[in-house]
Design an enzyme around this catalytic site. Structure first.
Site, PDB file in Angstrom:
ATOM      1  N   HIS A 192       0.807  -1.219   0.000  1.00 36.39           N
ATOM      2  CA  HIS A 192       0.000   0.000   0.000  1.00 36.39           C
ATOM      3  C   HIS A 192       0.843   1.273   0.000  1.00 36.39           C
ATOM      4  CE1 HIS A 192      -3.231  -2.896   0.933  1.00 36.39           C
ATOM      5  NE2 HIS A 192      -3.892  -2.089   0.131  1.00 36.39           N
ATOM      6  N   GLU A 434     -10.494 -11.948  -4.920  1.00 42.07           N
ATOM      7  CA  GLU A 434      -9.080 -11.783  -4.571  1.00 42.07           C
ATOM      8  C   GLU A 434      -8.470 -13.079  -4.075  1.00 42.07           C
ATOM      9  OE1 GLU A 434      -8.533  -7.732  -2.737  1.00 42.07           O
ATOM     10  OE2 GLU A 434     -10.250  -8.397  -1.562  1.00 42.07           O
ATOM     11  N   ASP A 458      -4.174  -8.723  -4.493  1.00 37.42           N
ATOM     12  CA  ASP A 458      -4.292  -9.838  -3.562  1.00 37.42           C
ATOM     13  C   ASP A 458      -4.406 -11.167  -4.283  1.00 37.42           C
ATOM     14  OD1 ASP A 458      -4.067  -8.883  -0.907  1.00 37.42           O
ATOM     15  OD2 ASP A 458      -5.892  -7.742  -1.252  1.00 37.42           O
ATOM     16  N   CYS A 505      -9.752  -3.988 -10.432  1.00 33.76           N
ATOM     17  CA  CYS A 505      -9.266  -2.784  -9.757  1.00 33.76           C
ATOM     18  C   CYS A 505      -7.885  -2.925  -9.127  1.00 33.76           C
ATOM     19  CB  CYS A 505     -10.273  -2.323  -8.709  1.00 33.76           C
ATOM     20  SG  CYS A 505     -10.516  -3.522  -7.392  1.00 33.76           S
TER      21      CYS A 505
HETATM   22  C1  PEP Z   1      -6.447  -5.701  -4.796  1.00 29.15           C
HETATM   23  O1  PEP Z   1      -6.220  -6.538  -3.938  1.00 29.15           O
HETATM   24  O2  PEP Z   1      -6.120  -5.838  -5.990  1.00 29.15           O
HETATM   25  C2  PEP Z   1      -7.121  -4.437  -4.456  1.00 29.15           C
HETATM   26  C3  PEP Z   1      -7.473  -3.593  -5.393  1.00 29.15           C
HETATM   27  O3  PEP Z   1      -7.320  -4.153  -3.146  1.00 29.15           O
HETATM   28  P1  PEP Z   1      -6.153  -3.646  -2.150  1.00 29.15           P
HETATM   29  O4  PEP Z   1      -4.966  -3.270  -2.991  1.00 29.15           O
HETATM   30  O5  PEP Z   1      -6.701  -2.498  -1.403  1.00 29.15           O
HETATM   31  O6  PEP Z   1      -5.925  -4.844  -1.302  1.00 29.15           O
HETATM   32 MG    MG Z   2      -7.142  -6.401  -2.016  1.00 31.78          MG
END
Ligand code: PEP
Ligand code: MG
Length: 594
Positions: A192, A434, A458, A505
């Site tokens: 993140h 995920e 994920d 996403c």
């Molecule tokens: C993902 O896991 O691809 C996602 C978009 O969620 P995050 O990155 O917040 O885990």
């Molecule tokens: Mg995720």
């Protein structure tokens, strides 16, 4: 020639030239224990008290200077100042200096450890919150004692931040306007930290193992977010070269920005929705400016970080409703809290989990804390009265989980009905795909929901078995691994067979090497960081669906990720040479994995 070149994983493109400043450098476990002579006790106590006073001074200054947009964080600084002023913590550390004849750092560490031992097991929310704050403050005093850090709130001028690690909570509190870029020793491609850097539109490297050995506080550095390296003490020629590159990069950004409000439609008329991922509400302007057609992923947990209390239903409902109204008639997808793994809120403390990424995270965490969950569900439902709002649940692993989550939503809606509050009873409900388990039963899950959103960050982590924050296995993060491509295709096909939308996403949605393949699969919608939207829209607008499908066919016929990467690189480089000049791809080290 630069004095040293430090390699890292580029997670946000661009260039920055400036002064390096460390905000944290060492692990807590490295706090040294040193014996001191009885004659040095007074001096050691004075050193400790001076460090407390100096951190207190920094915080007080930061508190006075807090900009209006961050005013809501002021209470954090207030509670931290209270801890520093409270004589108990410093007093306990002084006692250890005197009784055990040890250095101030170790004494402070021991004082905090004792507190954690005494109170950490108590199931009392208030005490857990305070302990968390004590840890944050003692870390700050420690870094001051160790002489290895400056206060991130107290920089003079703009700097390039260096850190052992930056948690999402750290990143949110940094004073954004002063940061030209950052580099961390820890972190992987989709941690993140990198996501925040892209959101802020500043270059960043993670997983830069030699950072702490080769860069000193105050060094002049060039952060090359395209080549994935830091040049320490560059010479005149290197400075000239990178100043030119930075200017070209700005020029390129201006050019792609011009067409960003045009629809994302291929030359042969295939349209894909391009939505934005946001972490904070402040990013809405960037979404609209960059041509985002809505919000495909609102990571709601970020507004729970860096505060010691929990937001209430009214506070959330107001924020969410404002967002829905501002974006209306554009879509806004609220993802329910994805806490746990690398994101914690102080109200619940850090759970001691051996594998937090596989632990009490996301929907599991919410089910364990039904009141917290219901508050958020009610707030999201209330926002649905003000715009085009959808809701989605993260980390769904099976049917029972999604049914239970939906039942909680119904409960929340029933309560709102009884309270006479407005909401849209037909708000679309989706889930994130995920987990490999969810991929395998995508056809069953599709019967339960209105849409899927594939979270590749994920999905890759859990499919290949690599912690997304761990730089040692980052080379195995391979979006074009045959297993990942087949998974995504399987999910998209299952969604379409059931007549629901398939969206994606993860960070893959902002990679020009991956997007044409996603188009070939006929993904309905992609969601990415606002800053990446103009470049990706341009790629889509120059593409032909026929070509994307042909590329997909070729790619699916390959047996190894190395072969796929080479094929995709050649094809995409040939087609979009300009788009890729400044692009730090997710695809590299292609011979190592899969
Ligand atoms: C993902 O896991 O691809 C996602 C978009 O969620 P995050 O990155 O917040 O885990
Ligand atoms: Mg995720």
């Amino acid at each position: 020639m630069a004095r040293a070149i430090v390699r890292g994983i580029s997670v946000s493109t661009g260039f920055a030239i400036g002064k390096a400043v460390f905000v944290n450098r060492r692990h807590r476990s490295e706090v040294p224990r040193q014996s001191i002579q009885p004659a040095m006790v007074d001096a050691e106590e004075a050193r400790l008290r001076l460090a407390f006073a100096s951190v207190q001074g920094d915080l007080a200054t930061a508190r006075d200077r807090i900009p209006p947009e961050l005013k809501e964080h002021q209470h954090i600084l207030d509670s931290h100042l209270m801890i520093l002023k409270d004589p108990k913590l410093a007093g306990a550390a002084v006692k250890f200096i005197r009784e055990l004849l040890v250095n101030a750092e170790w004494a402070l560490e021991k004082a905090v450890a004792e507190l954690e031992k005494a109170f950490g097991a108590l199931d009392d929310l208030y005490i857990r919150e305070r302990l968390q704050d004590v840890r944050v403050m003692s870390d700050r005093v420690l870094t001051r004692l160790l002489g290895v850090a400056q206060d991130p709130l107290a920089f003079e001028g703009r700097v390039i931040i260096m850190a052992h690690d930056l948690t999402p909570a750290d990143t949110v509190t940094l004073e954004v306007a002063k940061i030209m870029g950052f580099a961390t020793a820890q972190g992987g491609k989709t941690s993140h930290t990198g996501i925040m850097a892209r959101t802020l539109g500043i270059p960043a490297l993670v997983g830069s193992a030699e950072l702490e050995d080769l860069v000193n506080d105050g060094d002049l550095v060039i952060l090359d977010g395209v080549g994935g390296r830091i040049l320490v003490d560059p010479d005149e020629d290197e400075l000239t070269e990178f100043n030119e590159l930075a200017a070209q990069f700005e020029d390129y950004q201006r050019r792609i920005y011009r067409g960003c409000q045009l629809p994302a439609e291929t030359i042969d008329g295939y349209r894909v929705q391009v939505l934005a991922n946001i972490e904070l509400l402040e990013e809405v302007a960037a979404v609209l400016d960059n041509g985002g057609e809505g919000i495909g992923l609102y990571r709601t947990e970020y507004s729970y970080l860096n505060r010691t209390d929990l937001p209430g239903e009214d506070e959330l409902a107001e924020k969410y409703s404002d967002l829905a109204a501002i974006m209306s008639p554009r879509k806004v997808i609220f993802r329910t809290l994805d806490l746990g793994a690398d994101k914690f809120i102080s109200s619940f403390g850090h759970l001691e989990e051996a594998n937090p990424a596989m632990g009490l995270r996301a929907i599991r965490f919410c089910m364990k804390h039904p009141e917290l969950f219901k508050t958020q569900l009610k707030a999201i439902a209330r926002a649905s009265a003000y715009g085009n709002v959808s809701i989605m649940f993260p980390m769904i692993s099976g049917l029972r989980e999604v049914r239970r989550a939906k039942a909680k939503l119904r409960e929340a809606q029933d309560e709102l009905r009884a309270e006479g509050k407005r909401f849209n009873p037909d708000m679309p409900v989706g889930i994130m795909i995920e987990l490999p388990a969810a991929v395998m039963i995508a056809n069953l899950l599709a019967e339960e929901v209105d849409f899927f959103s594939i979270g590749t960050n994920d999905l890759i982590q859990y499919s290949v078995g690599i912690d997304r924050t761990n730089p040692h296995v980052s080379y195995l993060y391979q979006p074009l691994h045959p297993a990942i491509l087949r998974s995504i295709k399987h999910v998209v096909d299952a969604a379409h067979q059931a007549g629901i939308e398939a969206s994606l996403c993860g960070e893959v949605a902002s990679d020009p090497f991956c997007v044409p393949i996603l188009m070939g699969m006929q993904v309905d919608c992609i969601s990415l960081s606002p800053q990446a939207i103009p470049g990706i829209k341009r790629i889509i607008r120059q593409a032909r669906m026929g070509e994307c499908k042909a590329l997909l066919r070729e790619v699916l016929a390959c047996r190894t990720v190395g072969k796929i990467n080479r094929l995709v690189r050649d094809t995409i480089f040939n087609k979009y040479p300009e788009e890729l000049t400044f692009f730090a791809s997710l695809l590299d080290n292609d011979d190592l994995g899969g």
